[in-house]
Design a protein around this motif. Structure first.
Motif, PDB file in Angstrom:
ATOM      1  N   LYS A 166      37.189  12.097  -0.554  1.00  0.00           N
ATOM      2  CA  LYS A 166      36.202  12.977   0.076  1.00  0.00           C
ATOM      3  C   LYS A 166      35.267  13.560  -0.988  1.00  0.00           C
ATOM      4  O   LYS A 166      34.054  13.637  -0.782  1.00  0.00           O
ATOM      5  N   GLU A 167      35.815  13.984  -2.128  1.00  0.00           N
ATOM      6  CA  GLU A 167      34.991  14.498  -3.224  1.00  0.00           C
ATOM      7  C   GLU A 167      33.990  13.445  -3.682  1.00  0.00           C
ATOM      8  O   GLU A 167      32.808  13.747  -3.883  1.00  0.00           O
ATOM      9  N   ALA A 168      34.454  12.211  -3.849  1.00  0.00           N
ATOM     10  CA  ALA A 168      33.575  11.127  -4.287  1.00  0.00           C
ATOM     11  C   ALA A 168      32.484  10.874  -3.249  1.00  0.00           C
ATOM     12  O   ALA A 168      31.320  10.661  -3.598  1.00  0.00           O
ATOM     13  N   GLN A 169      32.854  10.929  -1.986  1.00  0.00           N
ATOM     14  CA  GLN A 169      31.890  10.726  -0.907  1.00  0.00           C
ATOM     15  C   GLN A 169      30.820  11.819  -0.936  1.00  0.00           C
ATOM     16  O   GLN A 169      29.630  11.538  -0.828  1.00  0.00           O
ATOM     17  N   LEU A 170      31.239  13.058  -1.119  1.00  0.00           N
ATOM     18  CA  LEU A 170      30.293  14.170  -1.173  1.00  0.00           C
ATOM     19  C   LEU A 170      29.386  14.052  -2.398  1.00  0.00           C
ATOM     20  O   LEU A 170      28.190  14.327  -2.320  1.00  0.00           O
ATOM     21  N   TYR A 171      29.945  13.630  -3.516  1.00  0.00           N
ATOM     22  CA  TYR A 171      29.166  13.471  -4.742  1.00  0.00           C
ATOM     23  C   TYR A 171      28.112  12.379  -4.570  1.00  0.00           C
ATOM     24  O   TYR A 171      26.951  12.548  -4.946  1.00  0.00           O
ATOM     25  N   ARG A 172      28.506  11.238  -3.976  1.00  0.00           N
ATOM     26  CA  ARG A 172      27.543  10.159  -3.719  1.00  0.00           C
ATOM     27  C   ARG A 172      26.436  10.631  -2.789  1.00  0.00           C
ATOM     28  O   ARG A 172      25.263  10.305  -2.987  1.00  0.00           O
TER      29      ARG A 172
END
Length: 144
Positions: A87-93
Motif C-alpha cells: 500500500k505504501e508503494a502504491q501511494l508513493y507511485r
C-alpha cells in the motif's frame, strides 16, 4: 533518479482501523481451512481481493521465500506487513504520478527541458539553471 537525489522522504504510513480490519478479514477469508496461515495460492487470492491484480510468479516467489521456513505459509502478522508495504508503494507511485502530471502541462507523457524549467521556477525559483540542467540530463555533478 530525481527524487532520490532530492532526498525523497521515507514513507511511514499507517492503515486506518477500517482498512486494517479489511486486511484481517481478507486474510481470514483466504485462509479457508483456518490453518492460521496463507499458502502461496491463498496469498495470490488475497492480493487479487485487495489490489485487483494477480501477483506474478516472481512476486509470489519473493514473498514465499521471505516466510519463516518453520511455518507452512504467511502468518497474519507477516501478511499485514506485506500488505502495508504494498500500500505504501502504491501511494508513493501515485504521488510521483501526480507530480509528473503537474510537470507535464501539455499531457504528452514525457517532460521537455522547458517543462522542467517552468516547474522548477515555481517550486524552487532560486535554483540555478545549471542544477536544473544536470537534474534533467541525469548527471550527478551538482555541488551548490
Amino acid at each position: 533518479m530525481f527524487f532520490s537525489q532530492a532526498g525523497a522522504r521515507p514513507r511511514m504510513w499507517e492503515a486506518s482501523p477500517s482498512e486494517h480490519k479489511k486486511w484481517v478479514e481478507v486474510f481470514k477469508a483466504c485462509d479457508e481451512e483456518n490453518k492460521g496461515y496463507l499458502s502461496r495460492e491463498d496469498f495470490k487470492v488475497a492480493v487479487v481481493m485487495l489490489f485487483g491484480y494477480k501477483p506474478s510468479k516472481i512476486e509470489a516467489d519473493a514473498v514465499m521465500s521471505s516466510v519463516d521456513p518453520n511455518t507452512s505459509g504467511i502468518l497474519l502478522k507477516e501478511f499485514l506487513d506485506i500488505v502495508r508495504k504494498k500500500k505504501e508503494a502504491q501511494l508513493y507511485r501515485n504521488e510521483i504520478r501526480h507530480i509528473f502530471t503537474a510537470f507535464d502541462r501539455h499531457y504528452r507523457g514525457y517532460l521537455t527541458l522547458e517543462d522542467f524549467k517552468k516547474a522548477f521556477k515555481q517550486v524552487a525559483p532560486k535554483l540555478s539553471e545549471r542544477i536544473i540542467l544536470e537534474v534533467f540530463s541525469g548527471t550527478n555533478n551538482f555541488q551548490e
